[in-house]
Every structure is written in C-alpha cells, then in structure tokens.
Design a protein around this motif. Structure first.
Motif, PDB file in Angstrom:
ATOM      1  N   ARG A 109      -3.393  -1.222  11.824  1.00 13.33           N
ATOM      2  CA  ARG A 109      -3.645  -1.103  10.501  1.00 13.33           C
ATOM      3  C   ARG A 109      -4.656   0.018  10.377  1.00 13.33           C
ATOM      4  O   ARG A 109      -4.710   0.743   9.500  1.00 13.33           O
TER       5      ARG A 109
ATOM      6  N   LYS B 223      -0.324   7.982   7.007  1.00 14.65           N
ATOM      7  CA  LYS B 223       0.727   8.513   5.900  1.00 14.65           C
ATOM      8  C   LYS B 223       1.853   8.950   6.545  1.00 14.65           C
ATOM      9  O   LYS B 223       3.108   8.399   5.978  1.00 14.65           O
TER      10      LYS B 223
ATOM     11  N   SER C  46      -4.924  -8.563   1.425  1.00 17.12           N
ATOM     12  CA  SER C  46      -5.707  -7.255   1.584  1.00 17.12           C
ATOM     13  C   SER C  46      -4.728  -6.152   1.516  1.00 17.12           C
ATOM     14  O   SER C  46      -4.999  -4.964   1.379  1.00 17.12           O
ATOM     15  N   ASN C  47      -3.361  -6.481   1.862  1.00 16.17           N
ATOM     16  CA  ASN C  47      -2.365  -5.332   1.780  1.00 16.17           C
ATOM     17  C   ASN C  47      -1.812  -4.876   0.348  1.00 16.17           C
ATOM     18  O   ASN C  47      -1.977  -5.665  -0.593  1.00 16.17           O
ATOM     19  N   THR C  48      -1.187  -3.714   0.410  1.00 12.03           N
ATOM     20  CA  THR C  48      -0.661  -3.275  -0.868  1.00 12.03           C
ATOM     21  C   THR C  48       1.152  -3.748  -0.781  1.00 12.03           C
ATOM     22  O   THR C  48       1.562  -3.505   0.222  1.00 12.03           O
TER      23      THR C  48
ATOM     24  N   ASP D 127       4.858  -3.750  -3.175  1.00 13.11           N
ATOM     25  CA  ASP D 127       5.547  -3.245  -4.446  1.00 13.11           C
ATOM     26  C   ASP D 127       6.415  -4.547  -4.446  1.00 13.11           C
ATOM     27  O   ASP D 127       7.740  -4.380  -4.336  1.00 13.11           O
TER      28      ASP D 127
ATOM     29  N   ALA E  89      -2.055 -10.096  -5.338  1.00  8.24           N
ATOM     30  CA  ALA E  89      -1.490  -8.609  -4.828  1.00  8.24           C
ATOM     31  C   ALA E  89      -0.070  -8.410  -4.875  1.00  8.24           C
ATOM     32  O   ALA E  89       0.559  -7.240  -5.153  1.00  8.24           O
TER      33      ALA E  89
ATOM     34  N   ASP F 271      -0.039  -1.635   6.729  1.00  8.63           N
ATOM     35  CA  ASP F 271      -0.021  -1.831   5.244  1.00  8.63           C
ATOM     36  C   ASP F 271       0.285  -0.158   4.841  1.00  8.63           C
ATOM     37  O   ASP F 271      -0.355   0.424   4.135  1.00  8.63           O
TER      38      ASP F 271
ATOM     39  N   ARG G 128       0.299   1.284   1.113  1.00 11.78           N
ATOM     40  CA  ARG G 128      -0.982   1.919   0.544  1.00 11.78           C
ATOM     41  C   ARG G 128      -0.680   3.477   0.351  1.00 11.78           C
ATOM     42  O   ARG G 128      -1.299   3.982  -0.318  1.00 11.78           O
TER      43      ARG G 128
ATOM     44  N   HIS H 131       4.102   5.663  -3.160  1.00 13.43           N
ATOM     45  CA  HIS H 131       3.630   5.467  -4.868  1.00 13.43           C
ATOM     46  C   HIS H 131       5.247   5.610  -5.412  1.00 13.43           C
ATOM     47  O   HIS H 131       5.536   6.811  -5.942  1.00 13.43           O
TER      48      HIS H 131
ATOM     49  N   ARG I  63       0.379   0.907  -9.712  1.00 18.82           N
ATOM     50  CA  ARG I  63      -0.054   0.046  -8.455  1.00 18.82           C
ATOM     51  C   ARG I  63      -0.753  -1.100  -9.080  1.00 18.82           C
ATOM     52  O   ARG I  63      -1.623  -1.128  -9.973  1.00 18.82           O
TER      53      ARG I  63
ATOM     54  N   ASP J 176      -3.432  -3.831  -9.622  1.00 18.14           N
ATOM     55  CA  ASP J 176      -4.752  -4.143  -9.321  1.00 18.14           C
ATOM     56  C   ASP J 176      -5.417  -5.812  -9.348  1.00 18.14           C
ATOM     57  O   ASP J 176      -5.158  -6.263 -10.311  1.00 18.14           O
TER      58      ASP J 176
END
Length: 702
Positions: free
Chosen positions: A220, A225, A331-333, A335, A367, A626, A629, A632, A638, A640
């Motif tokens: 992590r 990217k 903690s992770n992002t 979808d 999350a 992760d 993150r 998009h 995203r 919050d």
C-alpha cells in the motif's frame, strides 16, 4: 534402585540431553497433531517424509538459542519457547477445526472485532484431548520446578548452540528444496495455507504469514497510480456488456439483499425425518418469478461473511489471509454498490442484529457509502432474545421492519440473518425438526437452525406481501458461505447419501443459493456457473445503472458469454467442463482425468488456471495497494466517510430528516400508520410482548 534412579536423573539433567528431550517431545506432538487434527492432503512418499521432518528444522533453531546461555536461564528459555509453541499449536487446532485453515496475523489482529462472539464457539469446538499438546511442557516445567531435573551449571559451549542453529538452517534448506521439487513455485503461487504447513511446517508458516502481512503494508505504501493500469486493463478485457433482454428491467424498484447465514445449496428441497427442512425458501426458489442459480458458489476465504459482503458489493475478492473488511475496510477507497445506489437516488441501509464492530462493519460501511447501519443498538435485546452471534432472526426481523418502513423509497436494504451460524445451537422451544444423526456434533444441529432461519424468512416475506413491498421490489437472496466445512467428510457423505466424498464432491458442496425475484421476471433454474464476485455487475445491469466505468472483476451472470470458470480463494477452480482441485483435474462427472486430456484440453485448463491466478492477484493488488484511491470513475462522487454516523440518535435524526425531504417511505404511503403490526411471528419469546414493549426506541418522524 536409588542408584539407577539417580543415574537417570543425572542423565536427563545434562543440558544437551534435556535439549534433545524437549525437541523430541515437541516433534512427536506436532506430528500427532498433523495426522489427527489437520487435513493436509498428504500423498506419496515425499510428502509423508516432509511431514515427518518439517517440525525439526525450526525446533533446532529456536530451542538452539537456549544453548548460548548458562544455567537456569538456558533451561527456562527452552520452557518459554516450548510454552509459546504449544499455545500456537493449540490455537491452530481449535481454529482449524471450524474454519479448515490456519491462524494468520490478519485473523489474530481482527479478533478484537469479533472476540465478543468467540466464547460460545470455542466452548463448542474444544475437546479434552486438545490439551495433549501441553502435557510435555507441563511435565517438564514441573520436573524443573521440583528439581527432579537439575540444572546443568557447566560453562556454555557456544559450538553446541552454533551446531544446533546451523543444522536447523541446513535441514530447512534441504526441506525447502525437496518441497519445491514436489510442489514447484510453492511460495510464489500458493493460495492455500495447508500447502505451507504440509511442506514446511507450522513455524515457517507463522513467519511466512508475518512476512506476507508486512508485505501487504508495504504494498500500500509503495503503490503508484501506474499500478492501477494493469487492473483496469484486466477488468476491461473481461468486461461483458449487459444482456439487452434484462438490462434495466428492474429499474427504480426497491432492492433487498437477504443474506442467509451459512446456508448451502444442498438444503434446497432437502428432507430430513420426512420433512422439508426449508419449505419457505424452497417455495421462493421455485417461484415463477424467481430466477434461481443452481451452480452458484461461495468464494470466501478466511474472512467468511466479510469476504462474501466484499465480493457482493465491490466485485473484489477477500484476501488470501485475514479479512479485507477488518484490515482495509476503514482506510481504503471503494467504489461500492451502496455508494453507487445512493448516487442514483436510493436510500441505502444494512440491518444486522449484532454489534457494529463485528468484522469492522461500522467503519467499512462508511467507506462503502451506506447511509444507515441499523446494528444491535437499534433493537431491544434480552438474554433469551439472543443466541450465539446476536439477536435471533425472528426477533431481529420483527424489530427491523420499524426502520425499514421509514426508509425513503426506492431503497437498497441488506438484511443479514445470523441464527444459522456455527455452533448451530437453538433452545428447545424454537426447535421444530429433529437433529440429523451423523454423530458429528458440529453438523447435526445444522438442520434445526436452518429450519428456524427458513421460518423467519417466511415471516419476513409475508410482511413484504402484506405491505405491498413484495410487488415493488427486487428481492435478492443468497447464502454467504458454507455451513459445514470440508473438514467433516464422513458427515457430509452421510447427508448427501454417499458412501464417501471426493475432493470434487467437496468442491461442489461449496454451492450456495443465489436467487433474484421480481414481479414479471421470468423465473426458472439457471444452470450458469458463477459466484459471489459476479453479483454486483448482474444487479447493476438489471437496475439499468451503467457500470462499465467501475473496476469490477466479476461478470454479469445473465450475459450468455459469461465466463463459467469460478475461482476459489485458494487458487482452485470449477467449471461446467473441467475443474482443478489441488493437483487433480476432474471432468463434470467427478472423474480424475489428468492422464486422459488431449493437448488442447490441457492447454485450456492451463489457460483457465492463469485466468484464475491473475484475477486473484489483481484483486489482492487493488485492496492491498488501495489502488482505487487513484481512480475516478466518470459520474461517480467519491465517498466521504465523515458524512456518516451510525450512532442511534444521529441515525434516527438523519432518518427523520430524510423522510421530511423525501416523503416516499412505506410509512408515508400508509399515511403515518405503522406497519409493524403486519409482521406476524410465532417467536415464543415474544408471546404476550406488545409492540410498545418490544420497540424500546420506538419513534418515527410522524
């Protein structure tokens, strides 16, 4: 006689003799545990020799440390190490008995989120014979304390310690080489902890798992990217467009996800003692408006229910060890489907009769974008209302409808049942079918809790019909994971009416129900092979929500080109033609065909194995790095996490404000008149209990 005893005492008081005794006893009990407590799948001369040898290398290294010290210190270092080793072995015996896997750092770290529920399970799992792993260390400790074995006070001979440690390292090198010869790429491609223990032992497994855990943390930290591009490429290469026949067919309808705890496919239409075990679920399964999948598999790992939820709502797998929700959920992002549904005008809520900290849901759901989480704090709870892991299903569902009726429509509601959970205990007044008679205590109560779940399910469906929700909703029903682990082959064979079960039979035993019901939907049994990873794209397509922009590893089950190769978390796979379980390849009749495949068929199997390995690898990279993150998706806002508060007062305030802003709830449609009276239950605990008494927090916006 005294002289003889004195000679024996003097002999065992020598440091090297005592050292050898500790190692021999440790080796014997470990090997006995291998053979009696774990199902490691040992076959052939090489594997049997390695199983005998693998406890020794690390024993020489760890206990050898004591040889660098003098007097009492040396002996007590050996005892401390022996106690730690014994506790580790004991803990793994208990854990393996229920989960058919070994403890990992991820599981140990997550015990804080589930420890409140472990007491009952451990009390049911534990056996008096389990304590045999402590006999040697207890006896040796007492012999030292009582000075029957006296301390050898001679000076330290460092070469003894060096020889022991070096011998351990050399022996481990030989062990590793032989293991790698028998199982190529053992440490680079394994998805199964059984292989590590079988070939290299419990101690190496502990160290290897710690390294894996560290590597996950570093992954992590080091992820970039650019790493996302590989995942996107794989997902886009395997993306399937929606089936035009079904796309948007359920657009705008409420969505129920009814989570049947530990419910397996074999229970559908199953009879015991002349009775249908689950008549309500069976009727739903065969309803003319229910599309039922009879080749749908659970794909969970150690995260069990949490893995099922992760796959269902993210189209990502759980981790090879531990729980993704516990390790990365807060903690992770993501979808996730709840967030997507929210941004398409849906209210989103999860209902569960246990504490919010279980599997870290209270953080993970934020999350994932759940607006509401109605956990145990929202319900009245008394001692006889609970069993094992929380509120009994009938009592939970009776109370859950109070909050359900207040959700603005359309809504996305996940209902998580839990009474049908190991150890499958149910008080006598709720038992309505006899136990099975396999003689396996872990198995025999399963039909009783499954029947109770079925009755609660029937009561809930009746409520939906009475209130009109049944005709305005897409109801998705699924089993999250196995109820009876593969560690009970004799009992499984008896339940299935077979003399014995093969590895292929056990793989097929991993099927769980998956049903989609909606008014006007053409029902029937769909034989497509699929799994929990495929649920999210299937549901989004039915709801007419564009999903190509999301990074999902599953495929729409309704697309005729759906890949029917179903991956398991350990790297095995099943398909309608060939399935690969361990080193064996089976045809769809359950026959081993390794030596009967044509070159083309072997190439196909190899290609499917590569696909499975890549899919699992990509999923692990997305979660541990992760990677989302960096991504998009077009049109997606995203999440919050600070927008969500599942505290009872905050949750009720938010719910009331939502009803004022969007007066579309069932309660609004009913002109403010509660529908809780429409939920009829025969729960004996609620006999004579009024709704006012039951709804401790009864309040609405009306």
């Amino acid at each position: 006689m005294r002289k003889a005893l004195k000679k024996v005492q003097d002999f065992f008081s020598k440091k090297l003799v005592f050292f050898a005794l500790v190692i021999i006893l440790f080796w014997i009990k470990t090997y006995i545990a291998y053979q009696t407590e774990f199902t490691l799948g040992v076959s052939g001369t090489v594997q049997n020799i390695l199983l005998i040898v693998n406890p020794i290398p690390f024993a020489l290294i760890l206990f050898g440390i004591a040889l660098f010290f003098r007097g009492k210190v040396s002996y007590w270092i050996m005892m401390v190490i022996d106690w730690i080793e014994s506790i580790w072995l004991f803990a793994n015996i208990l854990y393996y008995r229920e989960f058919s896997d070994f403890l990992t750092l991820g599981v140990i770290k997550s015990t804080g989120s589930v420890s409140n529920n472990l007491g009952l399970s451990i009390s049911k799992i534990i056996r008096p014979t389990d304590f045999f792993v402590f006999i040697d260390v207890v006896v040796l400790t007492l012999l030292l304390i009582t000075k029957v074995i006296k301390v050898d006070k001679r000076p330290v001979r460092f070469r003894q310690g060096i020889i022991s440690v070096v011998a351990g390292i050399v022996l481990f090198g030989i062990n590793l080489g032989a293991a790698n010869q028998d199982r190529p790429q053992l440490l680079t491609r394994t998805f199964d902890n059984n292989y590590i223990v079988k070939y290299l032992g419990m101690n190496f497994y502990a160290g290897y798992n710690a390294y894996q855990n560290y590597k996950q943390t570093q992954t992590r930290k080091d992820a970039k990217k650019e790493d996302l591009n590989k995942a996107l490429k794989f997902a886009r290469q395997n993306y399937l467009p929606p089936n035009v026949q079904y796309y948007g067919k359920e657009k705008g309808k409420n969505v129920f996800i009814i989570h049947l705890e530990s419910f397996q496919q074999f229970l559908i239409d199953y009879k015991w003692d002349g009775q249908e075990v689950t008549p309500n679920i069976d009727a739903f399964y065969h309803d003319q408006n229910t599309m039922s999948f009879d080749n749908f598999f659970n794909q969970v790992g150690q995260g069990k229910t949490s893995d099922a939820e992760t796959m269902l709502e993210n189209s990502l797998y759980g981790l090879p060890s531990g729980s993704a929700m516990t390790e990365y959920g807060g903690s992770n992002t993501f979808d996730a489907m709840p967030a997507i549904m929210d941004q398409h005008g849906y209210s989103t809520a999860s209902f569960h009769g246990d504490v919010g900290s279980f599997w870290n849901r209270i953080n993970t759901y934020k999350a994932w974008g759940y607006q509401y989480f109605f956990d145990k704090d929202y319900y009245t709870s008394k001692e006889n209302y609970n069993v094992g892991y929380g509120l009994k299903d009938k009592i939970f569902l009776k109370q859950a409808v109070n909050y359900l009726q207040q959700l603005p429509q359309p809504f996305y509601a996940k209902i998580i049942t839990l009474t049908n959970h190991y150890p499958y205990e149910l008080d006598k007044q709720n038992q309505s079918i006899p136990k099975t008679d396999t003689g396996d205590d872990t198995v025999d109560g399963y039909v009783q809790t499954a029947r109770y779940l079925d009755q609660a399910f029937g009561e809930f469906i009746n409520y939906l019909k009475k209130t009109g929700l049944y005709n305005n909703s897409m109801i998705v029903v699924y089993g999250d994971h196995y109820g009876i682990s593969n560690n009970h082959p004799k009992a499984i064979a008896q339940l299935l009416g077979k003399k014995s079960v093969s590895s292929y039979d056990l793989a097929m035993f991993q099927k769980v129900p998956f049903m989609i019901h909606a008014p006007g939907l053409k029902g029937g049994i769909n034989h497509t092979y699929g799994g929990e990873i495929d649920v999210m794209p299937t549901l989004l397509d039915l709801l007419g929500i564009p999903d190509k922009q999301y990074l999902m590893l599953g495929q729409d089950l309704l697309n005729p080109n759906h890949s029917q190769t179903v991956a398991f978390r350990d790297g095995n796979f099943v398909s309608p033609t060939y399935s690969k379980i361990g080193s064996k390849i089976y045809n769809n009749k359950g026959e081993v065909v390794n030596d009967r495949l044509t070159p083309e068929e072997k190439q196909w199997v190899k290609g499917q194995q590569n696909y499975v390995d890549k899919q699992l690898e990509i999923s692990d990279q997305i979660i541990t790095g992760d990677l989302l993150r960096f991504y998009h998706p077009k049109g997606f806002k995203r999440v919050d996490k600070s927008d969500y508060n599942y505290n009872y007062k905050a949750g009720m305030k938010q719910l009331q404000e939502a009803q004022k802003k969007h007066p579309t709830s069932l309660l609004d449609q009913n002109h403010g008149k509660t529908t809780v009276n429409d939920f009829s239950t025969d729960a004996p605990e609620l006999k004579g209990v009024t709704n006012k008494q039951l709804y401790k927090y009864y309040q609405t916006a009306h």
